[in-house]
Design a protein around this motif. Structure first.
Motif, PDB file in Angstrom:
ATOM      1  N   GLY A  11       0.808  -1.218   0.000  1.00 12.02           N
ATOM      2  CA  GLY A  11       0.000   0.000   0.000  1.00 12.02           C
ATOM      3  C   GLY A  11       0.836   1.260   0.000  1.00 12.02           C
ATOM      4  N   GLY A  12       2.032   1.180   0.605  1.00  7.77           N
ATOM      5  CA  GLY A  12       2.933   2.319   0.586  1.00  7.77           C
ATOM      6  C   GLY A  12       3.412   2.641  -0.821  1.00  7.77           C
ATOM      7  N   THR A  13       3.756   1.596  -1.581  1.00  7.76           N
ATOM      8  CA  THR A  13       4.163   1.803  -2.971  1.00  7.76           C
ATOM      9  C   THR A  13       3.034   2.431  -3.777  1.00  7.76           C
ATOM     10  N   LEU A  14       1.823   1.911  -3.609  1.00  4.52           N
ATOM     11  CA  LEU A  14       0.685   2.436  -4.351  1.00  4.52           C
ATOM     12  C   LEU A  14       0.371   3.878  -3.954  1.00  4.52           C
ATOM     13  N   ALA A  15       0.548   4.196  -2.673  1.00  7.30           N
ATOM     14  CA  ALA A  15       0.331   5.571  -2.223  1.00  7.30           C
ATOM     15  C   ALA A  15       1.350   6.519  -2.858  1.00  7.30           C
ATOM     16  N   LEU A  16       2.614   6.100  -2.883  1.00  6.10           N
ATOM     17  CA  LEU A  16       3.655   6.930  -3.495  1.00  6.10           C
ATOM     18  C   LEU A  16       3.390   7.131  -4.984  1.00  6.10           C
ATOM     19  N   LEU A  17       2.955   6.073  -5.656  1.00  7.04           N
ATOM     20  CA  LEU A  17       2.660   6.192  -7.083  1.00  7.04           C
ATOM     21  C   LEU A  17       1.554   7.212  -7.339  1.00  7.04           C
ATOM     22  N   TYR A  18       0.500   7.151  -6.533  1.00  7.94           N
ATOM     23  CA  TYR A  18      -0.581   8.116  -6.734  1.00  7.94           C
ATOM     24  C   TYR A  18      -0.099   9.536  -6.436  1.00  7.94           C
ATOM     25  N   ALA A  19       0.670   9.688  -5.367  1.00  2.00           N
ATOM     26  CA  ALA A  19       1.118  11.013  -4.950  1.00  2.00           C
ATOM     27  C   ALA A  19       2.045  11.653  -5.975  1.00  2.00           C
ATOM     28  N   TYR A  20       2.918  10.867  -6.582  1.00  2.21           N
ATOM     29  CA  TYR A  20       3.908  11.424  -7.508  1.00  2.21           C
ATOM     30  C   TYR A  20       3.481  11.342  -8.977  1.00  2.21           C
ATOM     31  N   ARG A  21       2.859  10.232  -9.358  1.00  2.00           N
ATOM     32  CA  ARG A  21       2.533  10.010 -10.769  1.00  2.00           C
ATOM     33  C   ARG A  21       1.167  10.558 -11.149  1.00  2.00           C
ATOM     34  N   ASP A  22       0.197  10.434 -10.235  1.00  2.00           N
ATOM     35  CA  ASP A  22      -1.196  10.714 -10.586  1.00  2.00           C
ATOM     36  C   ASP A  22      -1.774  11.976  -9.946  1.00  2.00           C
ATOM     37  N   ALA A  23      -1.005  12.657  -9.106  1.00  2.00           N
ATOM     38  CA  ALA A  23      -1.546  13.810  -8.381  1.00  2.00           C
ATOM     39  C   ALA A  23      -2.054  14.898  -9.322  1.00  2.00           C
ATOM     40  N   ALA A  24      -1.377  15.079 -10.441  1.00  4.44           N
ATOM     41  CA  ALA A  24      -1.753  16.159 -11.360  1.00  4.44           C
ATOM     42  C   ALA A  24      -3.148  15.981 -11.941  1.00  4.44           C
ATOM     43  N   THR A  25      -3.625  14.741 -12.003  1.00 11.95           N
ATOM     44  CA  THR A  25      -4.952  14.482 -12.563  1.00 11.95           C
ATOM     45  C   THR A  25      -5.970  14.085 -11.491  1.00 11.95           C
ATOM     46  N   SER A  26      -5.577  14.197 -10.241  1.00  8.10           N
ATOM     47  CA  SER A  26      -6.486  13.827  -9.153  1.00  8.10           C
ATOM     48  C   SER A  26      -7.658  14.796  -9.074  1.00  8.10           C
ATOM     49  N   PRO A  27      -8.877  14.286  -8.869  1.00  4.10           N
ATOM     50  CA  PRO A  27     -10.037  15.178  -8.723  1.00  4.10           C
ATOM     51  C   PRO A  27     -10.039  15.935  -7.397  1.00  4.10           C
ATOM     52  N   ILE A  28      -9.165  15.515  -6.485  1.00  2.00           N
ATOM     53  CA  ILE A  28      -8.994  16.218  -5.211  1.00  2.00           C
ATOM     54  C   ILE A  28      -7.514  16.585  -5.099  1.00  2.00           C
TER      55      ILE A  28
ATOM     56  N   VAL B 194       7.547   1.434   4.531  1.00  2.20           N
ATOM     57  CA  VAL B 194       8.139   0.240   3.903  1.00  2.20           C
ATOM     58  C   VAL B 194       7.561  -0.135   2.540  1.00  2.20           C
ATOM     59  N   GLY B 195       7.121   0.833   1.776  1.00  3.66           N
ATOM     60  CA  GLY B 195       6.673   0.549   0.415  1.00  3.66           C
ATOM     61  C   GLY B 195       7.842   0.568  -0.551  1.00  3.66           C
ATOM     62  N   PRO B 196       8.103  -0.500  -1.308  1.00  4.72           N
ATOM     63  CA  PRO B 196       9.226  -0.494  -2.251  1.00  4.72           C
ATOM     64  C   PRO B 196       9.124   0.682  -3.222  1.00  4.72           C
ATOM     65  N   PRO B 197      10.136   1.564  -3.254  1.00  8.90           N
ATOM     66  CA  PRO B 197      10.059   2.737  -4.119  1.00  8.90           C
ATOM     67  C   PRO B 197      10.761   2.580  -5.457  1.00  8.90           C
ATOM     68  N   SER B 198      11.510   1.477  -5.646  1.00  7.22           N
ATOM     69  CA  SER B 198      12.270   1.305  -6.885  1.00  7.22           C
ATOM     70  C   SER B 198      12.499  -0.170  -7.163  1.00  7.22           C
ATOM     71  N   PHE B 199      12.822  -0.470  -8.423  1.00 11.35           N
ATOM     72  CA  PHE B 199      12.944  -1.860  -8.855  1.00 11.35           C
ATOM     73  C   PHE B 199      14.187  -2.065  -9.712  1.00 11.35           C
TER      74      PHE B 199
END
Length: 322
Positions: free
Chosen positions: A165-182, A191-196
């Motif tokens: 869930g931490g990884t998914l939260a980071l993805l939304y915050a950095y990748r998708d924030a610009a198109t967020s309706p809020i 402990v969300g993996p941030p890189s691969f």
């Protein structure tokens, strides 16, 4: 025949990865049943004077495309902040109900809170980290609409999660924030993996086997990755959509993050990319390193409590309560 063999190997490595995450998640859950540093700090005597919860609201057609919405009892404010919390479970297990303590605590502070499920990887589907992130993206407009139906106008949000869930939260915050309706104001996670990058995933031996790395990260990204791509711009492009740190720029939201130095599930070696990107882009952030802990963060309770205090500071600074 060769392609079938490769397919079986890719599936095997995918299940190895998922299996380790499930074990780690289960171990963490058992630990928290005996002692949870969050329990005292976040305990809420939940009743109608605090808020209400609406469960299993659908945001799409798949079985797991549901969320729980927690709303505060006070409906007198013109606007409210939304805090989303995404559950742990190694991208293959877990449920929004696991985070009820956190969600009730957030609601008691005056926020609307949402726990969101996403379609998990199993033996019969091809869910990837990317498709899970798209689930979260699809859910936010529905969360907003449902809150408004109940009389809560949302004008700002924070997103958070633990492990997967931490990884998914980071993805939304950095990748998708610009198109967020809020408008997204902050992200906090653990402990969300941030890189691969294979060289950072040493607990899985991926630094020694480009074939294994290609197979595993193909499963995780949903893209076809071959061993010869590793270390090239083509590889970076293939994993970018699941790599939060690659989306950080000078406009990224303030970030609060914590990782265990001995984490072998979400390998600690991957954290340096997140911190470096935040520093290089001058993004406001606080980073907590748990020096004696692995994925469960179970050996540094004092630091855990400092992290909780910092959550409060971030919420007050970036979200406010009108």
């Amino acid at each position: 025949m060769k392609s079938e063999g490769k397919g079986r190997k890719k599936l095997l490595w995918g299940f190895i990865y998922i299996g380790v995450f499930i074990v780690a998640f289960a171990a963490s859950a058992i630990f928290k049943m005996t002692y949870d540093p969050l329990a005292g700090e976040m305990h809420v005597d939940w009743n109608d004077s605090v808020g209400r919860v609406y469960t299993d609201i659908a945001y799409d057609e798949e079985e797991q495309n549901k969320f729980d919405l927690y709303v505060p009892a006070d409906q007198t404010k013109k606007t409210y902040g939304l805090v989303v919390y995404l559950h742990a479970g190694g991208f293959a297990a877990g449920d929004k109900s696991d985070d009820a303590t956190m969600l009730k605590w957030l609601t008691s502070k005056g926020y609307v809170a949402a726990g969101i499920n996403y379609t998990l990887r199993n033996e019969i589907n091809e869910a990837s980290v990317y498709t899970m992130s798209q689930d979260i993206k699809k859910s936010i407009p529905i969360v907003k609409a449902e809150a408004e139906k109940l009389g809560y106008n949302l004008d700002r949000m924070a997103i958070s999660g633990g492990s997967a869930g931490g990884t998914l939260a980071l993805l939304y915050a950095y990748r998708d924030a610009a198109t967020s309706p809020i408008p997204v104001k902050m992200v906090f996670e653990l402990v969300g993996p941030p890189s691969f990058h294979p060289e950072d995933w040493t607990p899985y031996g991926l630094d020694k086997s480009s074939e294994a790395a290609a197979d595993l990260f193909s499963v995780m990204s949903g893209n076809t990755i071959t061993p010869d791509m590793i270390g090239t711009p083509k590889y970076d492009e293939a994993v970018k959509d699941i790599s939060p740190y690659m989306w950080i720029d000078e406009n990224s939201v303030p970030t609060l993050a914590g990782y265990g130095k001995y984490d072998k599930v979400a390998p600690f070696g991957s954290v340096k990319h997140l911190i470096s990107a935040l520093e290089e882009n001058n993004v406001p952030h606080d980073y907590f390193e748990f020096p004696h802990s692995g994925h469960g963060l179970q050996n540094d309770n004092k630091i855990y409590l400092k992290y909780i205090k910092k959550i409060n500071e971030y919420l007050e600074r970036y979200m406010g309560i009108e």
